[in-house]
Design a protein around this motif. Structure first.
Motif, PDB file in Angstrom:
ATOM      1  N   LEU A   1      -8.890   9.689  -7.387  1.00  0.00           N
ATOM      2  CA  LEU A   1      -9.628   8.719  -6.569  1.00  0.00           C
ATOM      3  C   LEU A   1      -9.137   7.301  -6.826  1.00  0.00           C
ATOM      4  CD1 LEU A   1     -11.975   8.386  -4.562  1.00  0.00           C
ATOM      5  CD2 LEU A   1     -13.509   8.122  -6.535  1.00  0.00           C
TER       6      LEU A   1
ATOM      7  N   GLY B   1      -7.179   4.967  -4.054  1.00  0.00           N
ATOM      8  CA  GLY B   1      -7.685   3.640  -3.711  1.00  0.00           C
ATOM      9  C   GLY B   1      -6.647   2.550  -3.938  1.00  0.00           C
TER      10      GLY B   1
ATOM     11  N   LEU C   1      -3.968   2.811  -1.209  1.00  0.00           N
ATOM     12  CA  LEU C   1      -4.497   2.379   0.090  1.00  0.00           C
ATOM     13  C   LEU C   1      -4.594   0.861   0.155  1.00  0.00           C
ATOM     14  CD1 LEU C   1      -5.710   3.130   2.834  1.00  0.00           C
ATOM     15  CD2 LEU C   1      -7.945   3.291   1.705  1.00  0.00           C
ATOM     16  N   LEU C   2      -5.110   0.245  -0.899  1.00  0.00           N
ATOM     17  CA  LEU C   2      -5.235  -1.209  -0.910  1.00  0.00           C
ATOM     18  C   LEU C   2      -3.870  -1.888  -0.931  1.00  0.00           C
ATOM     19  CD1 LEU C   2      -8.242  -1.662  -3.360  1.00  0.00           C
ATOM     20  CD2 LEU C   2      -8.230  -2.005  -0.883  1.00  0.00           C
TER      21      LEU C   2
END
Length: 430
Positions: free
Chosen positions: A192, A196, A199-200
């Motif tokens: 996770l 994240g 993606l950021l």
């Protein structure tokens, strides 16, 4: 007089023979030991600040380690990396534990093989500037050091329970309280955090992309940022720094180190290179000082020395006998350097602290073992460097520095053999 000056010039200076970071580590170890003699660090261990600080040091080391991996070499030797962090860790832990149990006839010493079976990524990242090792072998060693921790944790879950019972204790050790469910939950949280961060990073590259320089490359990226389609285009430097720092802090708070190791392969920025190298070196020195705190609290010299020597020898067995079966094309030099590549540090100390509650005196054995492993590693590196320099001077051609005679055909001296004559060369000879 002239000859003595020449001899002094040839003789390697101390910083050239012994890297400055090793001298700094020795000083940090002494400072940590003196501090540990003056104040008891046991009240510090287990506090939230200590856990976060050690986790942050480890996260910086992991990110710096995988950041320096050559991705082309990693793809080529991916099978070797997988074997190293699975079968290699298992074989090393078995060899080390077997030596310790046979030598002392104490079944609880099985867990010691796990504690030192991994290679410390912080040490590898801080000492990665080794001119003797090829880039391919360096990438293999850094990947090995960065991704062997999950296998170590998995082995701890299974071996600690058996060793605890074999030592005559009832019930199960606290270290395996979460069991397989806790291990899987940890993997899910690592995934996770990694998702994240990626993606950021991708979104930041779209909203505030890094500017390109005149050569067409990204300002915080490297030259291959546009030639490799799988490489994420990074955001501008301020946003990139913010994202990486936030990821490291979250990883330190929740011990999500696998996500950091994988992120180092993709979240790369050219502006990070020098600051990250300084951060890794500083973290390495701080971790060495922390080790000195525990060395000062009392150690078990005989088990520690044997544990360190066993870990060093087990690495040589795996790197020089097992790895060539899966990694082709490594030179004998690289195989030898991988064989002496065992390094332990903060990771081993943290794991020993985790096991100390169920297996008392673990830290007292692991601390001198870490010092022993690193002394063997550094001594072998320095010895190999001296031997390599001596061999290069011995095999140097006496006339290698002489200028080629005018008009001598290229190829008679071996430097231009097989080269076709150019038009300019024919014109000048005419």
């Amino acid at each position: 007089m002239e000859r003595s000056r020449r001899d002094r010039a040839r003789r390697p200076k101390l910083p050239a023979a012994v890297p400055a970071v090793l001298l700094g580590a020795l000083g940090a170890l002494v400072i940590g030991t003196v501090t540990g003699l003056a104040a008891d660090p046991s009240r510090l261990v287990g506090t939230g600040g200590y856990v976060f600080a050690t986790g942050l040091l480890l996260a910086v080391g992991l990110y710096g380690s995988t950041y320096g991996i050559d991705l082309a070499d990693l793809r080529r030797d991916l099978r070797g990396v997988v074997v190293a962090v699975t079968l290699g860790v298992l074989v090393k832990a078995g060899l080390i534990a077997g030596v310790m149990v046979l030598a002392f006839d104490r079944p609880e010493y099985l867990i010691l093989g796990i504690v030192v079976a991994q290679i410390d990524p912080l040490s590898v990242a801080a000492l990665s500037e080794d001119g003797h090792m090829s880039q391919r072998a360096r990438s293999l060693l850094t990947a090995w050091a960065s991704f062997d921790d999950p296998m170590t944790v998995l082995l701890t879950l299974y071996v600690a329970g058996y060793a605890y019972t074999a030592a005559g204790n009832a019930g199960t050790p606290s270290v395996v309280g979460g069991g397989a469910r806790g291990y899987l939950l940890g993997l899910a949280l690592n995934a996770l955090l990694l998702a994240g961060a990626l993606l950021l990073w991708w979104a930041g590259g779209r909203l505030w992309p890094a500017r390109r320089d005149a050569g067409g490359t990204e300002e915080p990226g490297d030259a291959g940022a546009f030639t490799e389609p799988w490489r994420l285009r990074g955001p501008a430097t301020p946003l990139a720094v913010l994202l990486v720092v936030a990821m490291l802090v979250l990883a330190a708070l929740h011990t999500l180190m696998l996500a950091v190791a994988v992120a180092g392969l993709f979240l790369r920025a050219k502006a990070f290179t020098r600051p990250l190298a300084r951060a890794v070196t500083s973290a390495f020195l701080l971790a060495t000082a922390l080790l000195g705190l525990f060395v000062a609290q009392g150690v078990s010299p005989a088990p520690g020395l044997l544990l360190g020597a066993s870990a060093f020898g087990a690495q040589a067995v795996v790197a020089m006998l097992l790895m060539p079966l899966f990694v082709r094309g490594l030179s004998r030099r690289d195989r030898f350097l991988l064989g002496i590549g065992q390094q332990n540090g903060l990771t081993a100390v943290l794991l020993a602290l985790t096991l100390e509650r169920d297996f008392p005196k673990t830290v007292g054995i692991v601390a001198p073992a870490v010092v022993t492993v690193n002394l063997l590693h550094y001594g072998a590196r320095i010895g190999f460097g001296c031997w390599s320099r001596h061999r290069s001077r011995k095999t140097r051609q006496p006339g290698a520095g002489q200028e080629r005679l005018p008009g001598r055909p290229a190829g008679e001296d071996g430097t231009g053999a097989g080269r076709p004559a150019t038009a300019d060369g024919l014109r000048s000879s005419a």
